[in-house]
Design an enzyme around this catalytic site. Structure first.
Site, mmCIF file in Angstrom:
data_model
loop_
_atom_site.group_PDB
_atom_site.id
_atom_site.type_symbol
_atom_site.label_atom_id
_atom_site.label_comp_id
_atom_site.label_asym_id
_atom_site.label_seq_id
_atom_site.Cartn_x
_atom_site.Cartn_y
_atom_site.Cartn_z
ATOM 1 N N GLU A 1 46.461 42.078 43.324
ATOM 2 C CA GLU A 1 46.307 42.889 42.094
ATOM 3 C C GLU A 1 45.051 43.501 42.124
ATOM 4 O O GLU A 1 44.464 44.118 41.112
ATOM 5 C CB GLU A 1 46.357 41.724 40.785
ATOM 6 C CG GLU A 1 47.573 41.177 40.250
ATOM 7 C CD GLU A 1 47.578 40.229 39.192
ATOM 8 O OE1 GLU A 1 46.330 40.300 38.817
ATOM 9 O OE2 GLU A 1 48.482 39.766 38.993
ATOM 10 N N GLU B 1 39.118 37.837 36.233
ATOM 11 C CA GLU B 1 40.329 36.965 36.622
ATOM 12 C C GLU B 1 41.408 37.913 37.029
ATOM 13 O O GLU B 1 41.959 38.824 36.393
ATOM 14 C CB GLU B 1 41.096 36.332 35.272
ATOM 15 C CG GLU B 1 42.068 35.172 35.857
ATOM 16 C CD GLU B 1 43.525 35.879 36.317
ATOM 17 O OE1 GLU B 1 43.701 36.118 37.585
ATOM 18 O OE2 GLU B 1 44.194 36.164 35.451
#
Length: 641
Positions: free
Chosen positions: A103, A94
Site C-alpha cells: 500500500e 498503519e
C-alpha cells in the site's frame, strides 16, 4: 441527481446502462470497505472517513487535542502557515497490507522522514520483520500454472495426456502475491523444506528508502523435495523494546497457536518460485527476497550459484498469457484430476461419432475432452481474446490445431456457416466465465444457449442439462466480523462510524450477496441446504421471472450470521458437480467448501448484533427471484420465529 452508468452484465453478456444515484460509488466503497474489521483487530483516507473521524474526535471530547488533516501525507505542509506548525516527534501509521509494503508504506515513510518528522523521532509501530519458509506442495503448486492432465479413454485408446505449451511450463507466473488465510490450508498439503527464516527488517524510526533492494540469506534444507513455494508473513514490534508484538505467523509457528487473532485485512503470502528446484536435506540454499517500492518477489539458488547482493532478479511477469486469464482458483480447477474425471465420465454418455459439438466456456478443456472422446466436429467459442490465444497454444502443443476449431464469435453472432452448415447436436460448458463474480453469473451459459437457438438441432443434448441454486443458513466462525459494528474501540466511541457504514449498507448492498471463498472462512450449517431455483438449460431462457419463497428451518443453535448461496450443475441424469459443499456437513454442522469457487454470502441484518443467538427463532424466511430480462437475482432473507 441521477447518473447513467454503463456496465457489462456478467449473466446476460450484454452492456447495460443503469441509472444510479450520484452517491452510489461512495456508498458502495463504504459498504464493502471492511473498516470495522480493522478495528475489531485488537493488535493493531478517504474523505467520508476523515469526516467521520472528525465527528468521533468531537464526540469523544478531543477536538482541542486532535486535528484531522484530510490529505495524503505527501501533501501535508509544515511551517507557520502549514497544516502542521512544526515537525512531529512521534510518527504513528498503519500503511501495511498482507505483503507489508503493497500500500505504499516505503515511499510514504521515506517522505515522512524527509519532511514531516524530527530526526530523532519515535515511530509506532517501531519495526517490521519479514519471514519466509520454503515448501513443497503439489496442492498449492497447482494454483500456479496448467499442469499435465491425464484422460482415460475407452478401449484400446488407453490414456491421453494433455500437456501445457512450453511457454506455460517455463512461465515465471503472475507478478501478484496470493494473499491467503494460510491457517485454513491443511498441514498435510505441504512439506516444509526450510525452517522459518528472517528475510529483512524495516526500522520505521529511522530514514526509510523506497529504492529497489535485494535481501539474501542462507539456510539449510531441512528435508529433501521440490522447492516450489515460499510462504511469507511479517510481524511488527510496536515499541523499541519489542515487548508489544503483532504477528501474522501461521499456526504452526505462532507463539500462541490456540489463541490467534483472526484478520481478513492482513493474512499470509504465497509466492511461487519462477521454477521448481530439487533440494536435498542438509543442502545450503540462498533465499533472496527482492522488492521495489510496492511489491516483493523471491528466488532460490543453491550455494554453488554466485549471488550478487545488489543485483535484482527480474520481477516475475507472465509471458504465456494464461495468468491473464486464470486466477489461482481457476488453475486449481483445471488441474483438479477428480473434477476432470467427472466431466469425462459425463461426456462419455453424450459424445457420439456424429456429434457436432459447441463448447461455451472461457479457456475450458471440455472441447479437447469431447474431441478425444470421438466427436465428429468440435467448436470452442472463446469470446475473450486472451482465452482464445491460450487455447490455441494448448491445441498446438497437443497436435490438435484445426481439430478443435476456435471461434471468436459471440453466441448471438454464430451462424450455420460457422459450424460447417450443420446443426449443433451437442452443447457443452463447465460453465465458467472470467467475468463471473457470483455463482449465478455463470448462467451466461443459458443465455448463450438461447442466442444459439438458430443453429441448434431439434435433437440437441446439453451438458450440463440444468442447474439449481441452493441456500443454507450458517454461523461463521469469524467472517461476520467484517459486517459487525465496533461500538467502543480501545475506549473510543466509534458508533458514528458504525452508523455511517450501516447507512451505506442500507443504500443498496444489504440486498445483495457478495463473493467469498468459504474454504478460507470456516462456518457451521444451521439449516439443511435448500434448493430454491431450478434452471433448465434444455429450454431457452424464459420470459417470466423464476421465483421461490419459503423458509430454512434452523436445526441447531448458534448465531445465524447469514446465508450461503451456490450452484449445483446436473451434467446428466446421474452425474452432478457442485460449486458449494463438497460433501454433507458433519453432525456438528462443519462444512467443506469447493476450493475452486467463490460462494455467495448474504449477511443478515442481525449480524449487526452478533451476540444474539437463534434461541426462540425457528427459521430464516427467504424470497428469491431470478429476473430473466436483466439476469439479476433479487433476494431477501430474514430471521423468523
Amino acid at each position: 441527481m441521477k447518473t447513467f452508468c454503463g456496465r457489462a452484465n456478467p449473466t446476460t453478456g450484454a452492456i447495460e446502462w443503469e441509472e444510479e444515484d450520484e452517491d452510489y460509488d461512495y456508498h458502495q466503497e463504504i459498504a464493502r470497505s471492511s473498516y470495522a474489521d480493522m478495528l475489531h483487530d485488537k493488535d493493531r483516507v478517504f474523505k467520508p472517513m476523515a469526516d467521520i473521524a472528525q465527528k468521533i474526535v468531537d464526540e469523544n471530547g478531543f477536538s482541542n487535542k486532535i486535528k484531522i488533516i484530510n490529505k495524503h501525507s505527501t501533501e501535508v505542509t509544515v511551517g507557520p502557515n502549514g497544516d502542521m506548525s512544526s515537525r512531529a516527534n512521534i510518527l504513528v501509521t498503519e500503511l501495511f497490507d498482507t505483503e507489508l509494503i503493497g500500500e505504499g508504506a516505503l515511499p510514504s515513510y521515506e517522505h515522512a522522514h524527509k519532511y514531516l518528522v524530527q530526526e530523532e523521532c519515535e515511530a509506532v509501530p517501531h519495526k517490521a520483520t519479514v519471514y519466509a519458509q520454503v515448501v513443497e506442495s503439489k496442492h498449492v503448486w497447482a494454483w500456479n500454472k496448467v499442469l499435465p492432465i491425464h484422460i482415460q479413454l475407452d478401449g484400446s485408446k488407453g490414456e491421453r495426456v494433455i500437456v501445457p505449451p512450453r511457454d506455460m511450463q517455463v512461465c515465471a507466473g503472475s507478478p501478484c502475491v496470493y494473499d491467503i488465510q494460510l491457517n485454513q490450508v491443511n498441514r498435510n498439503h505441504f512439506t516444509t523444506l526450510t525452517e522459518v527464516i528472517e528475510i529483512f527488517r524495516v526500522d520505521f524510526s529511522k530514514a526509510v528508502s523506497s529504492l529497489p533492494a535485494r535481501h539474501t540469506v542462507q539456510a539449510k534444507a531441512t528435508a529433501s523435495g521440490q522447492a516450489q513455494v515460499v510462504l511469507s508473513w511479517w510481524d511488527i514490534d510496536m515499541d523499541p523494546e519489542g515487548s508489544i508484538k503483532c504477528t501474522m505467523a501461521p499456526y504452526w509457528v505462532h507463539p500462541t497457536p490456540k489463541n490467534i487473532q483472526w484478520r481478513d485485512h492482513w493474512m499470509q503470502c504465497v509466492y511461487f518460485l519462477p521454477k521448481e528446484l530439487p533440494v536435498e536435506e542438509g543442502e545450503c540454499l540462498h533465499i533472496s527476497a527482492m522488492h521495489d517500492d510496492y511489491s516483493v518477489w523471491y528466488s532460490l539458488e543453491r550455494s554453488s550459484v554466485t549471488c550478487e547482493p545488489d543485483i535484482l532478479s527480474e520481477r516475475p511477469l507472465c509471458s504465456c498469457q494464461a495468468h491473464l486469464m486464470c486466477n489461482r482458483q481457476r488453475f486449481g480447477e483445471l488441474n483438479d484430476q477428480h473434477r476432470n474425471e467427472i466431466y469425462i465420465k459425463a461426456l462419455k454418455t453424450v459424445v457420439r461419432p456424429d456429434s457436432v459439438c459447441v463448447a461455451i466456456s472461457d479457456g475450458s478443456l471440455l472441447s479437447v475432452f469431447a474431441y478425444l472422446l470421438g466427436a465428429a466436429q468440435v467448436h470452442s467459442l472463446e469470446i475473450s481474446a486472451v482465452s482464445r490465444r491460450v487455447m490455441e497454444k494448448i491445441l498446438a502443443a497437443n497436435g490438435l490445431t484445426g481439430k478443435v476449431i476456435i471461434s471468436e464469435r459471440r453466441p448471438e453472432q454464430l451462424t450455420s456457416v460457422d459450424v460447417g452448415n450443420k446443426q449443433v447436436s451437442l452443447l457443452i460448458g463447465e460453465p465458467f466465465f472470467t467475468t463471473s463474480l457470483l455463482p449465478w453469473h455463470n448462467l451466461y451459459f443459458w443465455y448463450a444457449r438461447t442466442y444459439l437457438a438458430k443453429v441448434l438441432s431439434s435433437e440437441l443434448t446439453v451438458l450440463p442439462q440444468s442447474a439449481i441454486l441452493l441456500v443454507m443458513a450458517v454461523e461463521f466462525e469469524n467472517l461476520w466480523r467484517i459486517r459487525a459494528p465496533c461500538g467502543v474501540c480501545e475506549g473510543f466511541n466509534v458508533s458514528l462510524m458504525d452508523e455511517m457504514i450501516q447507512n451505506s449498507l442500507n443504500f443498496r448492498e444489504c440486498q445483495e450477496a457478495e463473493p467469498h471463498p468459504l474454504w478460507e472462512y470456516p462456518c457451521r450449517a444451521l439449516s439443511d441446504p435448500c434448493q430454491v431455483l431450478h434452471f433448465d438449460f434444455r429450454q431457452e431462457v424464459p420470459e417470466q421471472p423464476i421465483y421461490s419463497t419459503g423458509s430454512l428451518k434452523l436445526l441447531r443453535s448458534g448465531i445465524c450470521h447469514g446465508v450461503v448461496l451456490w450452484m449445483d450443475y446436473s451434467l446428466n441424469e446421474d452425474i452432478s458437480i457442485s460449486t458449494g459443499l463438497t460433501k454433507p456437513y458433519s453432525h456438528t454442522g462443519d462444512c467443506n467448501w469447493n476450493p475452486h469457487c467463490k460462494q455467495g454470502v448474504y449477511f443478515l441484518s442481525s449480524v449487526t448484533n452478533p451476540k444474539s443467538s437463534t434461541d426462540g427463532l425457528n427459521s430464516v424466511a427467504y424470497n428469491v427471484t431470478f429476473h430473466p430480462e436483466s439476469g439479476e437475482l433479487a433476494m431477501d432473507f430474514r430471521l423468523a420465529p
